[in-house]
Design an enzyme around this catalytic site. Structure first.
Site, PDB file in Angstrom:
ATOM      1  CG  HIS A  50      -1.989   0.957   1.277  1.00  0.00           C
ATOM      2  ND1 HIS A  50      -3.021   0.948   0.371  1.00  0.00           N
ATOM      3  CD2 HIS A  50      -2.232   1.989   2.105  1.00  0.00           C
ATOM      4  CE1 HIS A  50      -3.857   1.937   0.655  1.00  0.00           C
ATOM      5  NE2 HIS A  50      -3.395   2.575   1.705  1.00  0.00           N
ATOM      6  CG  ASN A  70      -4.944   4.016   4.531  1.00  0.00           C
ATOM      7  OD1 ASN A  70      -5.072   4.108   3.326  1.00  0.00           O
ATOM      8  ND2 ASN A  70      -5.299   2.941   5.205  1.00  0.00           N
TER       9      ASN A  70
END
Length: 90
Positions: A50, A70
């Site tokens: 990620h 995030n």
């Protein structure tokens, strides 16, 4: 961060100095977690495979802090040291 050069840069403080300089100069900063399926999450809630944006790079009272975001903004949130509700903030 696993390569010998990355470890040397980390131990010498060179990586930290570069992050501070890049942030001061207005660079867009990002980081990625180790490769893997995005359904795998570490014990500290880092999603594998990620990308994350680095919002802030600061040193406060001797603590080197990097605020990471995030971009998925899902229910997975950092729960290690300096997490939103951690005792380090007190």
């Amino acid at each position: 961060m696993r390569s010998a050069q990355a470890q040397t840069d980390l131990a010498s403080g060179r990586l930290w100095s570069q992050l501070l300089r890049f942030k001061q100069e207005g660079f867009l900063l990002g980081a990625g977690s180790p490769s893997g399926s995005d359904v795998h999450v570490s014990s500290s809630s880092i999603v594998q495979g990620h990308a994350y944006s680095l919002l802030q790079v600061r040193e406060v009272d001797g603590h080197k802090l990097v605020q990471v975001r995030n971009p998925w903004t899902n229910e997975v949130e950092w729960n290690g040291f300096w997490a939103d509700s951690s005792p380090e903030w007190t």
